[in-house]
Design a protein around this motif. Structure first.
Motif, mmCIF file in Angstrom:
data_model
loop_
_atom_site.group_PDB
_atom_site.id
_atom_site.type_symbol
_atom_site.label_atom_id
_atom_site.label_comp_id
_atom_site.label_asym_id
_atom_site.label_seq_id
_atom_site.Cartn_x
_atom_site.Cartn_y
_atom_site.Cartn_z
ATOM 1 N N HIS A 1 65.389 18.590 38.233
ATOM 2 C CA HIS A 1 65.019 19.413 39.401
ATOM 3 C C HIS A 1 64.992 20.902 39.112
ATOM 4 O O HIS A 1 64.561 21.676 39.966
ATOM 5 C CB HIS A 1 66.011 19.165 40.536
ATOM 6 C CG HIS A 1 66.098 17.736 40.951
ATOM 7 N ND1 HIS A 1 64.981 16.981 41.219
ATOM 8 C CD2 HIS A 1 67.161 16.913 41.137
ATOM 9 C CE1 HIS A 1 65.366 15.753 41.561
ATOM 10 N NE2 HIS A 1 66.683 15.686 41.506
ATOM 11 N N ARG B 1 67.086 24.423 42.206
ATOM 12 C CA ARG B 1 67.174 23.334 43.182
ATOM 13 C C ARG B 1 68.479 22.559 43.014
ATOM 14 O O ARG B 1 69.111 22.169 44.005
ATOM 15 C CB ARG B 1 65.963 22.398 43.004
ATOM 16 C CG ARG B 1 65.849 21.392 44.102
ATOM 17 C CD ARG B 1 64.626 20.536 43.954
ATOM 18 N NE ARG B 1 64.878 19.201 44.480
ATOM 19 C CZ ARG B 1 64.102 18.169 44.282
ATOM 20 N NH1 ARG B 1 62.993 18.307 43.586
ATOM 21 N NH2 ARG B 1 64.398 16.986 44.788
ATOM 22 N N ALA B 2 68.880 22.355 41.752
ATOM 23 C CA ALA B 2 70.134 21.629 41.509
ATOM 24 C C ALA B 2 71.316 22.404 42.093
ATOM 25 O O ALA B 2 72.218 21.818 42.698
ATOM 26 C CB ALA B 2 70.327 21.410 40.009
ATOM 27 N N GLU C 1 71.182 21.876 45.897
ATOM 28 C CA GLU C 1 71.462 20.525 46.374
ATOM 29 C C GLU C 1 72.880 20.070 46.063
ATOM 30 O O GLU C 1 73.488 19.350 46.848
ATOM 31 C CB GLU C 1 70.467 19.532 45.749
ATOM 32 C CG GLU C 1 69.090 19.624 46.373
ATOM 33 C CD GLU C 1 68.153 18.564 45.837
ATOM 34 O OE1 GLU C 1 68.526 17.852 44.878
ATOM 35 O OE2 GLU C 1 67.029 18.464 46.375
ATOM 36 N N TYR C 2 73.388 20.468 44.921
ATOM 37 C CA TYR C 2 74.666 19.917 44.478
ATOM 38 C C TYR C 2 75.852 20.834 44.765
ATOM 39 O O TYR C 2 76.917 20.370 45.135
ATOM 40 C CB TYR C 2 74.609 19.605 42.979
ATOM 41 C CG TYR C 2 73.807 18.361 42.689
ATOM 42 C CD1 TYR C 2 74.439 17.143 42.426
ATOM 43 C CD2 TYR C 2 72.427 18.389 42.707
ATOM 44 C CE1 TYR C 2 73.709 15.997 42.180
ATOM 45 C CE2 TYR C 2 71.677 17.251 42.464
ATOM 46 C CZ TYR C 2 72.314 16.054 42.205
ATOM 47 O OH TYR C 2 71.596 14.918 41.981
ATOM 48 N N SER D 1 70.433 13.385 47.212
ATOM 49 C CA SER D 1 69.419 13.642 46.194
ATOM 50 C C SER D 1 69.136 12.363 45.420
ATOM 51 O O SER D 1 69.608 11.280 45.781
ATOM 52 C CB SER D 1 69.916 14.747 45.261
ATOM 53 O OG SER D 1 68.888 15.147 44.395
ATOM 54 N N SER D 2 68.387 12.478 44.373
ATOM 55 C CA SER D 2 68.109 11.316 43.525
ATOM 56 C C SER D 2 68.065 11.778 42.077
ATOM 57 O O SER D 2 67.850 12.954 41.786
ATOM 58 C CB SER D 2 66.765 10.698 43.916
ATOM 59 O OG SER D 2 65.750 11.632 43.693
ATOM 60 N N VAL E 1 75.715 15.961 49.166
ATOM 61 C CA VAL E 1 74.528 15.887 48.307
ATOM 62 C C VAL E 1 73.701 14.672 48.724
ATOM 63 O O VAL E 1 74.214 13.552 48.746
ATOM 64 C CB VAL E 1 74.942 15.735 46.822
ATOM 65 C CG1 VAL E 1 73.722 15.693 45.923
ATOM 66 C CG2 VAL E 1 75.884 16.847 46.408
ATOM 67 N N SER F 1 76.089 22.935 48.953
ATOM 68 C CA SER F 1 75.880 22.003 50.062
ATOM 69 C C SER F 1 77.198 21.300 50.376
ATOM 70 O O SER F 1 78.116 21.289 49.552
ATOM 71 C CB SER F 1 74.825 20.968 49.664
ATOM 72 O OG SER F 1 75.309 20.221 48.562
ATOM 73 N N THR G 1 60.559 23.508 37.857
ATOM 74 C CA THR G 1 61.869 22.929 37.569
ATOM 75 C C THR G 1 62.579 23.655 36.439
ATOM 76 O O THR G 1 63.796 23.661 36.373
ATOM 77 C CB THR G 1 61.753 21.439 37.187
ATOM 78 O OG1 THR G 1 60.822 21.331 36.111
ATOM 79 C CG2 THR G 1 61.271 20.606 38.342
ATOM 80 N N ALA H 1 71.107 16.791 36.840
ATOM 81 C CA ALA H 1 70.026 17.007 37.805
ATOM 82 C C ALA H 1 69.217 18.251 37.479
ATOM 83 O O ALA H 1 68.040 18.343 37.831
ATOM 84 C CB ALA H 1 70.593 17.123 39.215
#
Lengths: 390, 364
Positions: free
Chosen positions: A36, A40-41, A44-45, A53-54, A51, A48, A223, A32
């Motif tokens: 991202h 951000r990764a 988000e990962y 996300s996409s 997760v 948190s 990113t 990711a």
């Protein structure tokens, strides 16, 4: 029910699940980062519980967007900590000869908890110094603030620092220290400014100040790890005779804007969040060596002076790679340099209340393994001796 | 609730901890700080490069139909290039001293303006061609947007020449609707050739090389004794009366420049800060200024000598600069020795002797 829960929490099966989930999380989180970006990764990962996300995957020339819903770093780490605690310290399970194992598990728990403390409380900022310059503040690489300054006092400025997040989420901001209201008309989390081009029909960014000559546009969020977001906002002041019209507040502008409200001069500037210190660091000399014929850095060193008027301290320190300055609860690492100005040193300033935990954790694990080995060896030799005697 | 006890506690704990993000307004007192005067944003603002360039000292021939407009901000010239249907392109000429940006940087600044993705270094280098500028050659950048950026109807094109002259980079940039710029290509190339940086204050060039003891040839310039190891440069450059190059056996280099301005030349403080900027030093205040000067005797007069050490924006190398400003008959003459620190230290006395040797034409 409680027994079942405790059994599950203390089971080896849960340990294995947690470790497998952590492996998958690290793998997917690393993928990711490409899409991202690192920051951000991480958010988000790893920072948190769950997760959401996409991930974009290219397969046989086609692009697929895969939804990612998975336990996050906090959840996996938290469950692992509970698992370690319950597996070793459940009532009835405590045996003196297992003290080594308890220490090992205690060390692992400390490692995980220490990481959580680091994650929560570590503050990383940067201090940019030109040779001969001293500074008593460092700046965040990620967070920004709208600093609204009352400059009427001859000795100091009173700064009302409004975090970027408030500008992004609120329509207006009032504060007891501000005799006016700030209205946020537009907020762009990453932006670029341009001079208005000849014949360009687009509207200027603002009706007051430097924004009259510029246009503002949104760009995708950064990113890459070597890029950062540069937010801008269009703001308006109201109350106490504030001048009408909109103003551009942008992290791309290196200067504050001035305006008079209520007979007082105010300045505002959208800038990286500043962390002021009760001492100053002065850069005396920056040495920047490269391998001959290349641009590959060989050695960086900053000779600095620490000036603390409260303690009367005034001393020189050499900061170089792997030899940071630890002072005032903060660590000053040789961080970077400015490729356009060989006299500029960039120090990475880290405040991490949990910095000792990995060392203590490793000591505990080492001690635990040694104890466990000795106790097992003693037990084994005794059993051997007993067997021989019998 | 009971079953979720440890989970709940853990989540609440972590939730509380995550609340410590910068989301609250903070009020604090901070020492006053000095902000340097803003560097106007322009076509070539190029992210914080050192200092602005020289004053306008160039002339050019305008093609038919083009009209010169009042120059704004950092520009020394601004020209309107008319096209069809009332459309117009614009040429701006901007000098920047001490520019450190490479072709890739320049290309990508303009690509960003045209909303094009950035180029890799190799591609940027390959996309740049050479073009005649004045008597020399410069880099030519030619790029166009893929989207209609002007009035949401017309694609935009930038056709620009970048030319280096005596440490100053000149940006001559035509931008505007694609069709207007394309139609004005040939006139633009002729315009580039017509650029002339001759300096009105420079001494007339003579065919004979100046001898070591010769004086400057024109009646309006002072006469001086040139030390034998100083090499006088035939074309000293814009705004300079004379320029001498010094080189030692180890290849270390320095230069001496002589220039003059009317009156007090703008005052000591802005000049000192301009020189400090050339060495990438922070500006000083009026209060700090006297501390930087030492007094030297020049022909019976006490003259301030400014001695600065920093990094020369021109070369990126550590350098020292000695400057003397000598007021004579309504003018101020500036003598500047800049270069390798050790060489400058060795040349200091020779430099002072040189300044003492100067005889001014209107001083008596």
């Amino acid at each position: 029910m409680l027994t079942k829960l405790l059994d599950w929490l203390s089971s080896m099966r849960l340990t294995v699940w947690c470790l497998c989930a952590a492996m998958v999380l690290v793998f997917v989180g690393t993928l990711a980062q490409v899409e991202h970006g690192l920051y951000r990764a991480q958010k988000e990962y790893f920072q948190s519980f769950i997760v959401f996300s996409s991930l974009t995957v290219h397969f046989f020339g086609k692009k697929f967007i895969l939804p990612v819903i998975f336990p996050g770093g906090y959840l996996i780490g938290g469950v692992l900590v509970l698992n370690l605690i319950f597996s070793q310290f459940r009532a009835g399970n405590i045996v003196p000869r297992k003290i080594g194992l308890y220490l090992v598990h205690g060390g692992l728990i400390l490692l995980l908890v220490g990481q959580l403390i680091t994650d929560m409380f570590q503050r990383e900022t940067h201090m940019r110094l030109v040779e001969g310059q001293s500074s008593n503040y460092s700046e965040s690489a990620f967070y920004h603030e709208l600093a609204v300054m009352d400059t009427s006092h001859p000795d100091y400025d009173t700064v009302v620092a409004i975090p970027e997040q408030l500008l992004a989420t609120r329509s207006h901001i009032s504060h007891p220290s501000l005799p006016f209201t700030i209205h946020i008309r537009k907020f762009l989390p990453n932006s670029r400014l341009e001079n208005r081009q000849p014949g360009e029909s687009s509207e200027p960014a603002a009706t007051q100040g430097i924004g009259r000559n510029l246009t503002m546009r949104e760009v995708p969020l950064a990113t890459r790890s070597d890029e950062k977001n540069l937010p801008s906002a269009i703001i308006e002041f109201s109350g106490n005779g504030a001048p009408s019209g909109t103003w551009l507040a942008s992290t791309l502008l290196g200067q504050p804007e001035s305006l008079t409200i209520g007979g007082k001069e105010w300045k505002f500037m959208f800038r990286p969040v500043r962390v002021y210190k009760p001492f100053s660091i002065e850069l005396i000399k920056f040495t920047h060596e490269k391998y001959p014929g290349t641009e590959i850095p060989k050695n960086f060193a900053s000779r600095v002076r620490v000036i603390n008027h409260q303690t009367g301290e005034n001393r020189e320190v050499l900061i170089y790679m792997n030899n940071p300055l630890r002072y005032g609860g903060q660590t000053f690492y040789q961080g970077s340099y400015d490729p356009n100005d060989p006299r500029v040193s960039i120090l990475q300033v880290v405040r991490n209340p949990g910095w000792l935990t990995p060392y203590i954790a490793c000591l505990l694990v080492g001690l635990g393994l040694t104890l466990h080995f000795i106790l097992t060896l003693v037990g084994f030799t005794r059993a051997q001796a007993k067997g021989a005697n019998s | 609730m009971k079953r979720l006890g440890p989970w709940g506690l853990m989540m609440i704990g972590v939730g509380l901890l995550t609340g410590c993000k910068p989301t609250e307004v903070h009020v604090y007192q901070a020492p006053k700080e000095k902000h340097h005067p803003p560097m106007p944003m322009d076509d070539a603002h190029a992210h914080g490069h050192a200092g602005m360039g020289a004053q306008r000292s160039l002339s050019f021939k305008l093609p038919e139909g083009w009209r010169e407009k009042p120059a704004e901000r950092m520009r020394v010239a601004q020209i309107a290039v008319p096209g069809k249907d009332g459309l117009e392109a614009e040429i701006s000429i901007v000098p920047l001293a001490g520019m450190t940006a490479g072709r890739e940087d320049i290309m990508n600044i303009w690509r960003e303006q045209l909303r094009l993705p950035p180029m890799e270094k190799a591609a940027a280098e390959a996309a740049v061609t050479r073009v005649d500028v004045g008597n020399g050659k410069g880099d030519l950048y030619d790029l166009a947007s893929t989207e209609p950026l002007i009035k949401e109807q017309y694609k935009m094109r930038i056709l620009a020449a970048v030319y280096e002259l005596d440490g100053t980079t000149w940006f001559v940039k035509m931008s505007g609707p694609d069709e207007v710029v394309q139609n004005a290509r040939e006139p633009f190339f002729n315009f580039l050739k017509s650029l002339n940086w001759s300096s009105p204050s420079a001494p007339a060039e003579t065919a004979d090389a100046p001898s070591a003891t010769s004086a400057a040839s024109t009646a309006s310039t002072p006469q001086w004794q040139i030390p034998p190891h100083w090499q006088e440069q035939k074309s000293p450059g814009p705004m300079l009366t004379a320029k001498f190059n010094i080189k030692d056996d180890q290849g270390k280099q320095a230069e001496v420049t002589v220039s003059s301005l009317a009156g007090d030349g703008g005052g000591a403080l802005p000049n000192v800060n301009r020189w400090r900027g050339q060495l990438l030093l922070q500006p000083v205040t009026a209060e700090e200024l006297p501390k930087l000067a030492t007094q030297v005797e020049i022909n019976g007069r006490s003259i301030s000598l400014y001695d600065m050490e920093g990094t020369w924006a021109k070369t990126g190398d550590p350098a020292r600069m000695l400057v003397l400003s000598v007021p004579v008959a309504g003018q101020t003459w500036f003598y500047k020795l800049t270069g390798d620190s050790q060489l400058v230290a060795r040349e200091k006395e020779t430099f002072l002797t040189f300044v003492r040797s100067v005889k001014y034409p209107h001083a008596h």
